[in-house]
Design a protein around this motif. Structure first.
Motif, PDB file in Angstrom:
ATOM      1  N   ARG A   3      -6.006  -7.239   3.391  1.00  0.00           N
ATOM      2  CA  ARG A   3      -6.659  -6.033   2.873  1.00  0.00           C
ATOM      3  C   ARG A   3      -6.202  -4.777   3.593  1.00  0.00           C
ATOM      4  O   ARG A   3      -6.522  -3.665   3.190  1.00  0.00           O
ATOM      5  CB  ARG A   3      -8.187  -6.173   3.013  1.00  0.00           C
ATOM      6  N   LEU A   4      -5.475  -4.942   4.699  1.00  0.00           N
ATOM      7  CA  LEU A   4      -5.040  -3.768   5.462  1.00  0.00           C
ATOM      8  C   LEU A   4      -4.043  -2.944   4.656  1.00  0.00           C
ATOM      9  O   LEU A   4      -3.197  -3.480   3.950  1.00  0.00           O
ATOM     10  CB  LEU A   4      -4.436  -4.194   6.791  1.00  0.00           C
ATOM     11  N   LEU A   5      -4.146  -1.608   4.812  1.00  0.00           N
ATOM     12  CA  LEU A   5      -3.338  -0.685   4.019  1.00  0.00           C
ATOM     13  C   LEU A   5      -2.029  -0.397   4.734  1.00  0.00           C
ATOM     14  O   LEU A   5      -1.898   0.608   5.434  1.00  0.00           O
ATOM     15  CB  LEU A   5      -4.127   0.600   3.769  1.00  0.00           C
ATOM     16  N   PRO A  31      -6.242  10.893  -1.422  1.00  0.00           N
ATOM     17  CA  PRO A  31      -7.683  10.663  -1.261  1.00  0.00           C
ATOM     18  C   PRO A  31      -8.252  11.329  -0.004  1.00  0.00           C
ATOM     19  O   PRO A  31      -9.452  11.217   0.249  1.00  0.00           O
ATOM     20  CB  PRO A  31      -7.785   9.135  -1.133  1.00  0.00           C
ATOM     21  N   ILE A  32      -7.404  12.013   0.771  1.00  0.00           N
ATOM     22  CA  ILE A  32      -7.783  12.555   2.084  1.00  0.00           C
ATOM     23  C   ILE A  32      -8.217  14.014   1.977  1.00  0.00           C
ATOM     24  O   ILE A  32      -9.070  14.480   2.740  1.00  0.00           O
ATOM     25  CB  ILE A  32      -6.562  12.468   3.052  1.00  0.00           C
ATOM     26  N   THR A  68       2.506   8.205   4.244  1.00  0.00           N
ATOM     27  CA  THR A  68       2.207   7.672   2.915  1.00  0.00           C
ATOM     28  C   THR A  68       2.371   6.160   2.906  1.00  0.00           C
ATOM     29  O   THR A  68       3.210   5.607   3.621  1.00  0.00           O
ATOM     30  CB  THR A  68       3.147   8.273   1.858  1.00  0.00           C
ATOM     31  N   ILE A  69       1.561   5.501   2.073  1.00  0.00           N
ATOM     32  CA  ILE A  69       1.556   4.044   1.923  1.00  0.00           C
ATOM     33  C   ILE A  69       2.078   3.719   0.532  1.00  0.00           C
ATOM     34  O   ILE A  69       1.608   4.300  -0.456  1.00  0.00           O
ATOM     35  CB  ILE A  69       0.124   3.499   2.091  1.00  0.00           C
ATOM     36  N   ALA A  70       3.024   2.759   0.435  1.00  0.00           N
ATOM     37  CA  ALA A  70       3.712   2.512  -0.837  1.00  0.00           C
ATOM     38  C   ALA A  70       3.283   1.207  -1.496  1.00  0.00           C
ATOM     39  O   ALA A  70       2.667   0.343  -0.885  1.00  0.00           O
ATOM     40  CB  ALA A  70       5.224   2.480  -0.602  1.00  0.00           C
ATOM     41  N   ASN A  71       3.611   1.097  -2.766  1.00  0.00           N
ATOM     42  CA  ASN A  71       3.537  -0.125  -3.569  1.00  0.00           C
ATOM     43  C   ASN A  71       2.129  -0.703  -3.682  1.00  0.00           C
ATOM     44  O   ASN A  71       1.203   0.037  -3.987  1.00  0.00           O
ATOM     45  CB  ASN A  71       4.576  -1.122  -3.063  1.00  0.00           C
ATOM     46  N   SER A  72       1.912  -2.014  -3.509  1.00  0.00           N
ATOM     47  CA  SER A  72       0.592  -2.575  -3.840  1.00  0.00           C
ATOM     48  C   SER A  72      -0.499  -2.011  -2.935  1.00  0.00           C
ATOM     49  O   SER A  72      -1.621  -1.767  -3.382  1.00  0.00           O
ATOM     50  CB  SER A  72       0.610  -4.105  -3.783  1.00  0.00           C
ATOM     51  N   ALA A  73      -0.194  -1.760  -1.652  1.00  0.00           N
ATOM     52  CA  ALA A  73      -1.208  -1.186  -0.767  1.00  0.00           C
ATOM     53  C   ALA A  73      -1.586   0.227  -1.188  1.00  0.00           C
ATOM     54  O   ALA A  73      -2.691   0.691  -0.891  1.00  0.00           O
ATOM     55  CB  ALA A  73      -0.717  -1.196   0.679  1.00  0.00           C
ATOM     56  N   ALA A  74      -0.690   0.927  -1.898  1.00  0.00           N
ATOM     57  CA  ALA A  74      -0.988   2.292  -2.360  1.00  0.00           C
ATOM     58  C   ALA A  74      -2.152   2.295  -3.344  1.00  0.00           C
ATOM     59  O   ALA A  74      -2.947   3.239  -3.376  1.00  0.00           O
ATOM     60  CB  ALA A  74       0.243   2.906  -3.012  1.00  0.00           C
ATOM     61  N   ARG A  75      -2.251   1.233  -4.141  1.00  0.00           N
ATOM     62  CA  ARG A  75      -3.324   1.167  -5.135  1.00  0.00           C
ATOM     63  C   ARG A  75      -4.667   0.957  -4.436  1.00  0.00           C
ATOM     64  O   ARG A  75      -5.663   1.599  -4.765  1.00  0.00           O
ATOM     65  CB  ARG A  75      -3.029   0.072  -6.162  1.00  0.00           C
ATOM     66  N   ASP A  76      -4.711   0.053  -3.476  1.00  0.00           N
ATOM     67  CA  ASP A  76      -5.940  -0.126  -2.705  1.00  0.00           C
ATOM     68  C   ASP A  76      -6.273   1.138  -1.913  1.00  0.00           C
ATOM     69  O   ASP A  76      -7.442   1.506  -1.788  1.00  0.00           O
ATOM     70  CB  ASP A  76      -5.791  -1.312  -1.743  1.00  0.00           C
ATOM     71  N   ALA A  77      -5.245   1.804  -1.382  1.00  0.00           N
ATOM     72  CA  ALA A  77      -5.480   3.024  -0.600  1.00  0.00           C
ATOM     73  C   ALA A  77      -6.096   4.126  -1.457  1.00  0.00           C
ATOM     74  O   ALA A  77      -6.847   4.970  -0.956  1.00  0.00           O
ATOM     75  CB  ALA A  77      -4.177   3.515   0.026  1.00  0.00           C
ATOM     76  N   ALA A  78      -5.807   4.121  -2.761  1.00  0.00           N
ATOM     77  CA  ALA A  78      -6.374   5.129  -3.666  1.00  0.00           C
ATOM     78  C   ALA A  78      -7.825   4.804  -4.021  1.00  0.00           C
ATOM     79  O   ALA A  78      -8.493   5.605  -4.669  1.00  0.00           O
ATOM     80  CB  ALA A  78      -5.526   5.238  -4.929  1.00  0.00           C
ATOM     81  N   LEU A 132      -5.804   1.772 -10.293  1.00  0.00           N
ATOM     82  CA  LEU A 132      -5.199   3.099 -10.382  1.00  0.00           C
ATOM     83  C   LEU A 132      -3.676   2.997 -10.414  1.00  0.00           C
ATOM     84  O   LEU A 132      -3.080   2.160  -9.739  1.00  0.00           O
ATOM     85  CB  LEU A 132      -5.655   3.971  -9.216  1.00  0.00           C
ATOM     86  N   LEU A 133      -3.055   3.885 -11.207  1.00  0.00           N
ATOM     87  CA  LEU A 133      -1.610   3.831 -11.426  1.00  0.00           C
ATOM     88  C   LEU A 133      -0.883   4.663 -10.383  1.00  0.00           C
ATOM     89  O   LEU A 133      -0.551   5.829 -10.619  1.00  0.00           O
ATOM     90  CB  LEU A 133      -1.288   4.327 -12.834  1.00  0.00           C
ATOM     91  N   THR A 134      -0.654   4.086  -9.228  1.00  0.00           N
ATOM     92  CA  THR A 134       0.081   4.795  -8.189  1.00  0.00           C
ATOM     93  C   THR A 134       0.980   3.821  -7.457  1.00  0.00           C
ATOM     94  O   THR A 134       0.662   2.643  -7.342  1.00  0.00           O
ATOM     95  CB  THR A 134      -0.865   5.476  -7.183  1.00  0.00           C
ATOM     96  N   ASP A 135       2.124   4.301  -6.966  1.00  0.00           N
ATOM     97  CA  ASP A 135       2.929   3.515  -6.036  1.00  0.00           C
ATOM     98  C   ASP A 135       3.036   4.202  -4.677  1.00  0.00           C
ATOM     99  O   ASP A 135       3.774   3.732  -3.806  1.00  0.00           O
ATOM    100  CB  ASP A 135       4.324   3.235  -6.606  1.00  0.00           C
ATOM    101  N   LEU A 136       2.291   5.328  -4.476  1.00  0.00           N
ATOM    102  CA  LEU A 136       2.362   6.060  -3.203  1.00  0.00           C
ATOM    103  C   LEU A 136       1.057   6.834  -3.010  1.00  0.00           C
ATOM    104  O   LEU A 136       0.649   7.611  -3.882  1.00  0.00           O
ATOM    105  CB  LEU A 136       3.549   7.031  -3.208  1.00  0.00           C
ATOM    106  N   THR A 137       0.407   6.620  -1.856  1.00  0.00           N
ATOM    107  CA  THR A 137      -0.879   7.250  -1.569  1.00  0.00           C
ATOM    108  C   THR A 137      -0.877   7.768  -0.132  1.00  0.00           C
ATOM    109  O   THR A 137      -0.364   7.093   0.766  1.00  0.00           O
ATOM    110  CB  THR A 137      -2.017   6.229  -1.780  1.00  0.00           C
ATOM    111  N   VAL A 138      -1.454   8.962   0.072  1.00  0.00           N
ATOM    112  CA  VAL A 138      -1.569   9.512   1.426  1.00  0.00           C
ATOM    113  C   VAL A 138      -2.555   8.663   2.227  1.00  0.00           C
ATOM    114  O   VAL A 138      -3.659   8.367   1.761  1.00  0.00           O
ATOM    115  CB  VAL A 138      -2.049  10.974   1.385  1.00  0.00           C
TER     116      VAL A 138
END
Lengths: 84, 84, 84, 84, 84
Positions: D65-67, E40-41, E51-61, E66-72
């Motif tokens: 679950r870690l980001l 989200p910050i 930034t966090i990429a790929n599958s972790a980006a969706r959880d990070a959002a 959610l349709l993202t491959d990159l999240t702050v």
């Protein structure tokens, strides 16, 4: 997806079993970078194709257990590479 | 997948447990970029190989719990790197 | 995600069945790199768009069985590419 | 996987909760590209390490679950960067 | 993960529904490459973030649909970009 030109079929001496029976082709981008893709389409050397990466590549190869991260998705009819 | 040449086996002082027992090899692309891959094939220094990335890399290593994003898939018999 | 400009729709002679019915567009980054993406938005040549990659690309195309690793997510209203 | 050298630990003012308690380190490739990775190993500045990307990075951090999309997998004992 | 500087918020004319309600920001690497990430910050222009990429980006959002491959993932307090 990316656009690449088919260069040659690879001949392998040792290989993993779960690569299946599709040919592996070396392909080149317009800027000269080389990639390897499974070819379920039956492309010929010189064809311009687009490739599908990562999890979709496994489904594109016809079986999600196949060991691929890049698979040919189709032949592009009218691609004009940039003049350089 | 990408085409790389085997450079050396890595010696690790500290490492995670779930890396398993396969050797980790440093490999180099034709343009000189270095990557690390698990080697279930038993390659030798100087061999030209292709590598499988991401989720397929874990299956290629033989167990999807193994911590890898890049695994050697086979040895290429006839690869001629570009003259530069 | 990345920012790209729509260049042209691709015409395919051979293609996999699970590509679905969305058009495939060639898009170009500001630095001139070419990618192919599925277009569920209905973009026009010259539009600046952002693209979504990998597993989210399949959901973005409307069905996670679709064979894509890159899908257009929206048209950017006010993008000013860098002067070079 | 890639080979990088540990540069510094990052200090964050705002951060997501599911980043967990592992330090985030800035690391640099031989060619000078900077990445951020979770460090479950306890590396020191100057150590040469290899990093694991994408879904395996989350397992490598100890909890899926870690980001994270990049986690340090081990310290390389004998890495000699290329002279340039 | 990568280190980028926040450049501007994107204004979209057409967009997919499952992008959710987080702002999309254009961010730039030290070498000038542009990416788009969900934020989200609540970052401000000029902030250095990772930034966090790929599958972790969706959880990070905050929602894996959610349709993202990159999240702050967070704001870096003390980042000194390389002098060039």
């Amino acid at each position: 997806m990316q656009i690449l030109q088919v260069k040659q079929q690879l001949v392998l001496t040792s290989r993993l079993n779960d690569l299946g029976h599709l040919p592996l082709k070396a392909l080149v981008t317009e800027s000269g970078e080389v990639f390897v893709a499974m070819d379920p389409i039956g492309t010929k050397t010189g064809d311009w194709v687009f490739t599908i990466a990562n999890s979709a590549a496994r489904d594109a190869a016809g079986d999600k257990r196949l060991l691929t991260d890049l698979t040919v998705g189709g032949i592009i009819d009218d691609w004009q590479p940039e003049q350089k």
